[in-house]
Write an enzyme that holds these catalytic residues in place. Structure first.
Site, PDB file in Angstrom:
ATOM      1  N   ALA A   1     -13.118   1.285   6.718  1.00  0.00           N
ATOM      2  CA  ALA A   1     -13.687   0.675   5.118  1.00  0.00           C
ATOM      3  C   ALA A   1     -12.665  -0.718   4.950  1.00  0.00           C
ATOM      4  CB  ALA A   1     -13.642   1.494   4.215  1.00  0.00           C
TER       5      ALA A   1
ATOM      6  N   VAL B   1      -5.325   0.195   2.815  1.00  0.00           N
ATOM      7  CA  VAL B   1      -5.654  -1.179   2.661  1.00  0.00           C
ATOM      8  C   VAL B   1      -6.740  -1.526   1.990  1.00  0.00           C
ATOM      9  CG1 VAL B   1      -6.230  -3.457   4.249  1.00  0.00           C
ATOM     10  CG2 VAL B   1      -4.372  -1.805   5.163  1.00  0.00           C
TER      11      VAL B   1
ATOM     12  N   LYS C   1      -3.607  -1.762  16.004  1.00  0.00           N
ATOM     13  CA  LYS C   1      -3.130  -1.168  16.895  1.00  0.00           C
ATOM     14  C   LYS C   1      -4.155  -1.001  17.974  1.00  0.00           C
ATOM     15  CE  LYS C   1       0.236   2.017  14.851  1.00  0.00           C
ATOM     16  NZ  LYS C   1      -0.194   2.245  13.491  1.00  0.00           N
TER      17      LYS C   1
ATOM     18  N   GLU D   1       0.825  -1.297   0.017  1.00  0.00           N
ATOM     19  CA  GLU D   1      -0.089  -0.016  -0.090  1.00  0.00           C
ATOM     20  C   GLU D   1       1.015   1.303  -0.115  1.00  0.00           C
ATOM     21  OE1 GLU D   1      -1.736   1.762   3.623  1.00  0.00           O
ATOM     22  OE2 GLU D   1      -1.185   0.193   4.568  1.00  0.00           O
TER      23      GLU D   1
ATOM     24  N   LYS E   1      -5.403  10.523   0.836  1.00  0.00           N
ATOM     25  CA  LYS E   1      -5.528   9.094   1.240  1.00  0.00           C
ATOM     26  C   LYS E   1      -6.776   8.608   0.658  1.00  0.00           C
ATOM     27  CE  LYS E   1      -7.009   6.893   5.806  1.00  0.00           C
ATOM     28  NZ  LYS E   1      -7.163   7.409   7.167  1.00  0.00           N
TER      29      LYS E   1
HETATM   30  N1  PSU Z   1      -2.743   1.334  10.720  1.00  0.00           N
HETATM   31  C1  PSU Z   1      -1.714   1.485  10.726  1.00  0.00           C
HETATM   32  N2  PSU Z   1      -0.669   2.058   9.916  1.00  0.00           N
HETATM   33  C2  PSU Z   1      -1.388   2.804   8.831  1.00  0.00           C
HETATM   34  C3  PSU Z   1      -2.804   2.755   8.695  1.00  0.00           C
HETATM   35  C4  PSU Z   1      -3.371   1.877   9.465  1.00  0.00           C
HETATM   36  O1  PSU Z   1      -0.986   1.090  11.980  1.00  0.00           O
HETATM   37  O2  PSU Z   1      -0.773   3.487   8.080  1.00  0.00           O
HETATM   38  C5  PSU Z   1      -3.386   3.129   7.389  1.00  0.00           C
HETATM   39  C6  PSU Z   1      -3.778   1.975   6.181  1.00  0.00           C
HETATM   40  O3  PSU Z   1      -3.737   2.351   5.301  1.00  0.00           O
HETATM   41  C7  PSU Z   1      -5.088   1.795   6.591  1.00  0.00           C
HETATM   42  C8  PSU Z   1      -5.739   3.106   6.981  1.00  0.00           C
HETATM   43  O4  PSU Z   1      -5.866   1.258   5.450  1.00  0.00           O
HETATM   44  O5  PSU Z   1      -4.865   3.706   7.800  1.00  0.00           O
HETATM   45  C9  PSU Z   1      -7.100   2.876   7.627  1.00  0.00           C
HETATM   46  O6  PSU Z   1      -7.455   4.357   7.934  1.00  0.00           O
HETATM   47  P1  PSU Z   1      -8.961   4.408   8.472  1.00  0.00           P
HETATM   48  O7  PSU Z   1      -8.738   4.136   9.810  1.00  0.00           O
HETATM   49  O8  PSU Z   1      -9.373   5.979   8.220  1.00  0.00           O
HETATM   50  O9  PSU Z   1      -9.990   3.550   7.697  1.00  0.00           O
END
Ligand code: PSU
Ligand code: MN
Length: 309
Positions: free
Chosen positions: A141, A106, A159, A25, A86
């Protein structure tokens, strides 16, 4: 070939030679880590995949195309440009149609990898159900994408900025298997044990490949989470990361951070509050995932009967 796809020369050669390919990614580069560590990490991770006998395909949206495999200038662009958006499932058509620069999450990377016929994807951590989601409704998502798109995602768990228990419940409801490598515990990104169990422990790439093929040969569409704990020597003390995560979450809340800004805010605040220590851990775990993912891609290619879907 799909009209929006553009393969790099390395990926064209890999496809012709039927080499195993691993997707990577780009949000982790643009929004997950600071420059220049982000670009260095991306280059090192690609090399680990090549050394393990597979071919890396970092994915991003550039000039109205889904680029599968990036050159050094493109990696640099994503690592430095404040314009990089993003991009998740929702954003993909907008970024393509307006020819903006897009870094794929992702979810979006899974979509693009699947369009390109790639079934293994390596990242650091996946998104999940945020703490307090019962009122904020903030659920990544990424989880919906895992429910529907046939790509195996190698990660170091999720995390503890997220509600890990609810994330696992969500995955179970949607039939997404969570496999762990080398241990039964589901890892929590910076630490090796989240306190929750993965569904199935499958230690070797051959076993993982067999499991994944069996799922897809049954017609059970959707992803598989392959969770691989951070190597012991790079893991962070649980008390430190719990305290700092609590502080970052409180700041996000009081600062009114919402929507897609939440995860990048928390990642960068945790890095500041750990004085860069979390970044070292983050880089180490992505590299370890790259090795596991490359081995999985090799094993999946070698398993007879696998028909790309
Ligand atoms: N979690 C991590 N590092 C990251 C991300 C998530 O530990 O870089 C990034 C990934 O690209 C993941 C996105 O798909 O954040 C998720 O964002 P959201 O929670 O806004 O869906
Ligand atoms: Mn979110």
């Amino acid at each position: 070939m799909h009209q929006f796809l553009q393969f790099s020369p390395e990926i064209v050669a890999a496809r012709n030679a039927r080499k195993p390919i691993v997707a990577l990614e780009s949000t982790i580069i643009s929004h997950g880590m600071p420059y220049p560590q982000n670009v260095l990490m991306a280059q090192e991770v690609e090399q680990i995949i090549r050394d393990a006998g597979a071919v890396p395909a970092t994915i991003a949206i550039i000039d109205g195309k889904i680029c599968i495999g990036l050159g050094p200038e493109q990696l640099e662009l994503l690592g430095t440009s404040p314009e990089a958006m993003k991009v998740s499932r929702r954003d993909l058509p907008y970024v393509l149609a307006t020819r903006r620069l897009g870094a794929t999450t992702v979810a979006a990377t899974m979509i693009c990898a699947h369009l390109a016929g790639i079934h293994v994807f390596v990242t650091g951590g996946i998104g999940g159900v945020h703490r307090g989601a019962e009122t904020s409704m903030d659920i990544s998502a990424d989880l919906q994408e895992l429910a529907r798109t046939d790509v195996a995602v190698v990660c170091a768990g999720v995390k503890s900025i997220l509600d890990i228990g609810l994330t696992l419940e969500y995955l179970e409801t949607h039939g997404v298997p969570v496999v762990s490598v080398g241990q039964q515990a589901f890892p929590a990104f910076f630490t090796r044990d989240s306190g929750f169990q993965a569904d199935f422990q499958l230690d070797t790439a051959t076993e993982q490949a067999h499991f994944i093929h069996t799922k897809w040969e049954l017609g059970l569409h959707g992803g598989v989470v392959v969770s691989n704990p951070v190597p012991e020597m790079f893991a962070m003390p649980k008390e430190d990361i719990d305290r700092i995560t609590g502080q970052a979450l409180a700041e996000a809340h009081s600062g009114g951070i919402k929507g897609k800004a939440v995860t990048p805010f928390l990642l960068s605040r945790i890095k500041e509050l750990t004085e860069g220590r979390s970044l070292m851990t983050n880089i180490a775990l992505v590299k370890h995932n790259a090795l596991v993912g490359a081995q999985l891609a090799v094993a999946m290619r070698d398993r007879p009967g696998m028909t790309p879907i």
